[in-house]
Enzyme design. Structure first.
Site, PDB file in Angstrom:
ATOM      1  N   CYS B 111      84.380  41.773 120.948  1.00  0.00           N
ATOM      2  CA  CYS B 111      83.611  42.638 121.842  1.00  0.00           C
ATOM      3  C   CYS B 111      84.427  43.896 122.120  1.00  0.00           C
ATOM      4  O   CYS B 111      85.586  43.807 122.516  1.00  0.00           O
ATOM      5  CB  CYS B 111      83.288  41.925 123.160  1.00  0.00           C
ATOM      6  SG  CYS B 111      82.442  43.032 124.298  1.00  0.00           S
ATOM      7  N   GLY B 200      73.049  49.962 115.222  1.00  0.00           N
ATOM      8  CA  GLY B 200      71.945  50.612 114.514  1.00  0.00           C
ATOM      9  C   GLY B 200      72.397  51.407 113.300  1.00  0.00           C
ATOM     10  O   GLY B 200      73.380  51.055 112.637  1.00  0.00           O
TER      11      GLY B 200
END
Lengths: 268, 288
Positions: B111, B200
Site C-alpha cells: 500500500c 487506471g
C-alpha cells in the site's frame, strides 16, 4: 466519465433552518434530479454525501444537521468560504400519479424538497409531512408556506403541529384519501415503517437509504448492503419500498467507516 | 468456443477477471454482487475495523465469523486480503483468516499511502518481503498470494523473494505513487489522507511492464492488476505473462458489470485471432 475531483466554490448564502440545522447555498450548476445527492468536500476535513435540498439554474443547496466533525464545521461556515462539489450521484425519485405524499423525518425533508417543487410545477397534488422531535428541530416551516405546499407538521412532544409520528399521519391519509405514491426520507426505522404501511395499503413508495460512503460512485464498497450487495450510492440511494424491504439490513443495521455492523435503535 | 476458464493455484475461475483488493469488496454481499456481474474471482479486503476486530476479539467478532462463513454461496472463489505493520502482525492475522472460509489469502505489503504499512513502512524490499511471506506461510495452509508495489527499482527481485518465502502467486501490482492533487482555490490537498495511489490508464503501462518482468523471474502464476479496463487490456496483461487479471478502477470507468464486459471482449478477441485457450496467449510477448 465524470470528473472525480471536487470543484471548489465560495458559499453564496447560509440559511438558519432550525436548531442545529443549516442550509448552505453554493453557486454551482449541479443539475441534479430530485433525490440525487452530491459529494461535498470540506477542504482539509472530509468528503461526505449530502442530499440536494435547493436547486435553481445557477446554484444548489444542501441542508446539514450538526452531528459530526464535518457537519459541525459546515454549520459554522459563512458566505464566501469554500466548499468542493462533486456529482450529482445516485438514482432519482420517479414522480408518478396525481396524488402523492412526501414524508420527511428530521432533516430528511431536505432530500424531498426538489421533488415537492417539481410536483407543484406539474400540478400534482402533493401533501408533505415533516416531523421532528420538537418544534425547534422542524425545518422549512417558512419555506413550505412560501411555496404553497400543503404540509402537515408533527412533533414527538406535541410542541408544534400534530403530536406523534409522521407515520401516524400517513396511515390516516391512506385511510381517508387516495394516494398514488408515497416518498419518504428520514430515520431508517421511520422509512421501514413507511415501506410496510405502503405495502399493507398497496400503495407504491420510494425511499432514500442513507449509508456510510467514502467515494459516492460505486468503487469503495462501503455502502454495499446485505445480502445482495447493491451499492446504495449507485443502485440507490432511492429504492422502491419493495426493494428496500428485500435488503436484509434495512432497518436493522448499517456499517461504519471500518465496515463494522452497527444496529439501528441504539444497540451496539 | 474459446475456453476462458482459469486454474489459479487450484482455484477454479470461470473467467480470468478478478475483483482487485481495495475495491468494492468489504463484505460477503459486496463481493457476491461483483460475481453476479461477471467476476471470475473476488478479493475481499480487510481494512481498519474489520482487521482489528479479527485481531482483537470484541463483540464484533461474532459478526465477522458469520460474515465469512459459507463463502461458497458467493459463486466464485473468494480470496481474503490482509495487511499488517510487520511480519508478526501479518502472521497473526493470517492465522486467524486461514481458519475462515476463504479459498486463498492475499497479503498486501505494498500500500503506497498508509503510514505504518506497505511501502511507507519499507515493506517493499526483497528481505522484508521474504521475511513477511515466510512468517505468513507458516500460518497458512491455503494458497498464498503476495501483492507487490510497482514503486520499486527491481520488482523481479521482490517477486523472487516472495516466491522464495513460499508464495503461491503474485498479485502485480498495487497503485503507483503515492500521488497528490491540490485544490488551488482552497490550497488544500484534495484526498482525505492528502495522498493516494494512482490507478487506471496511468498505471497500466507500468503494471504491464511489472508483470512482464515478474514472469521472467518466477515460476508461480501472476494476477496482472493495474489499469485493466477492457478485454484488450486483459489480453495485454496475459501476453505479458498474467494467469488472471485484477480489475479495480474499471468498476469506476465501466460500472460493476465491467467483469462481464471484459470477459466478452477477451472472448471476442480470441475468436477473431483464432485463440482457443488463454494458455495460447500467455506470456506470448516474451517470444523472440
Amino acid at each position: 466519465m465524470k470528473n472525480e475531483m471536487p470543484v471548489t466554490v465560495p458559499i453564496k448564502k447560509v440559511i438558519d433552518e432550525a436548531n442545529g440545522i443549516k442550509s448552505v447555498i453554493l453557486p454551482y450548476r449541479l443539475n441534479a434530479k430530485p433525490g440525487q445527492f452530491a459529494m461535498i468536500w470540506l477542504p482539509g476535513v472530509d468528503l461526505k454525501p449530502v442530499g440536494v435540498s435547493y436547486q435553481d439554474e445557477s446554484s444548489f443547496g444542501i441542508t446539514v444537521s450538526a452531528v459530526g466533525a464535518w457537519s459541525k464545521k459546515i454549520c459554522e461556515m459563512k458566505a464566501g468560504e469554500l466548499l468542493g462539489v462533486m456529482g450529482p450521484y445516485g438514482k432519482a425519485f420517479k414522480l408518478e400519479g396525481k396524488n402523492i405524499v412526501l414524508i420527511g423525518g428530521g432533516y430528511g425533508a431536505a432530500s424531498l424538497m426538489m421533488l415537492a417543487e417539481r410536483a407543484l410545477k406539474e400540478e400534482t397534488n402533493a401533501t408533505m409531512i415533516i416531523g421532528a422531535r420538537s418544534s425547534d428541530c422542524l425545518i422549512y416551516r417558512e419555506r413550505v408556506k412560501q411555496l404553497g405546499l400543503k404540509t402537515i407538521f408533527t412533533t414527538d412532544d406535541g410542541s408544534f403541529g400534530e403530536k406523534g409520528f409522521t407515520t401516524d399521519v400517513l396511515q390516516k391519509i391512506l385511510k381517508e384519501e387516495k394516494a398514488d405514491k408515497v416518498f419518504a426520507v428520514g430515520p431508517e426505522l421511520m422509512e421501514k415503517r413507511v415501506a410496510e404501511i405502503c405495502l399493507e395499503n398497496n400503495v407504491p413508495c420510494e425511499i432514500s437509504i442513507e449509508r456510510y460512503m467514502k467515494c459516492g460512485f460505486g468503487v469503495c464498497g462501503a455502502c454495499s448492503v446485505d445480502d445482495e450487495g447493491k451499492r446504495v450510492c449507485v443502485e440507490g440511494t432511492v429504492f422502491s419500498g419493495e426493494e428496500a424491504l428485500k435488503i436484509r439490513e434495512f432497518g436493522k443495521y448499517h456499517r461504519d467507516g471500518s465496515a463494522l455492523k452497527k444496529e439501528f435503535g441504539g444497540k451496539k | 468456443m474459446a475456453d476462458i476458464g482459469v486454474n489459479l493455484c487450484g482455484l477454479k475461475l470461470a473467467n480470468p477477471t478478478v475483483l482487485a483488493s481495495g475495491i468494492v469488496g468489504i463484505s460477503k454481499a459486496s463481493v457476491s454482487y461483483a460475481v453476479k456481474n461477471g467476476a471470475g474471482g473476488v478479493i475481499l479486503t480487510y481494512e481498519g475495523g474489520m482487521l482489528n476486530s479479527v485481531g482483537y476479539p470484541n463483540p464484533g467478532i461474532d459478526n465477522i465469523a458469520e460474515e465469512f462463513s459459507n463463502l461458497k454461496s458467493v459463486g466464485a472463489p473468494v480470496i481474503g486480503s490482509i495487511t499488517g505493520k510487520n511480519a508478526e502482525e501479518f502472521a497473526m492475522l493470517a492465522g486467524k483468516i486461514n481458519k475462515m472460509d476463504f479459498a486463498a489469502i492475499e497479503i498486501v505489503m505494498s500500500c503506497p499511502h498508509t503510514p505504518g504499512y506497505g511501502t511507507m513502512a519499507g515493506q517493499s524490499t526483497p528481505e522484508i518481503t521474504e521475511e513477511i511471506t515466510k512468517a505468513v506461510r507458516a500460518k497458512v495452509t491455503k494458497p498464498l498470494f503476495v501483492k507487490l508495489s510497482p514503486n520499486v527499482m527491481a520488482i523481479s527481485e521482490i517477486a523472487k523473494a516472495a516466491e522464495k518465502g513460499g508464495a503461491d502467486a503474485i498479485t502485480a501490482v498495487n497503485t503507483l505513487g503515492p500521488g497528490m492533487v491540490i485544490d488551488i482555490k482552497s490550497r488544500k490537498p484534495v484526498l482525505g489522507g492528502k495522498i493516494g495511489g494512482l490507478s487506471g490508464d496511468a498505471l497500466r503501462p507500468v503494471a504491464v511492464r511489472c508483470v512482464y518482468d515478474i514472469y521472467k523471474s518466477v515460476k508461480i502464476p501472476i494476477i496482472g492488476t493495474g489499469g485493466v479496463l477492457t478485454g484488450e487490456h486483459a489480453v495485454e496483461m496475459i501476453m505479458a505473462g498474467a494467469t488472471a487479471v485484477g480489475i479495480g478502477t474499471g468498476v469506476y470507468n465501466r460500472g460493476i458489470s465491467v467483469f462481464r464486459k471484459v470477459t466478452r471482449e477477451i472472448t471476442a478477441f480470441m475468436k477473431e485471432n483464432n485463440y482457443s485457450t488463454l494458455e495460447e496467449m500467455r506470456g506470448k510477448a516474451h517470444e523472440e
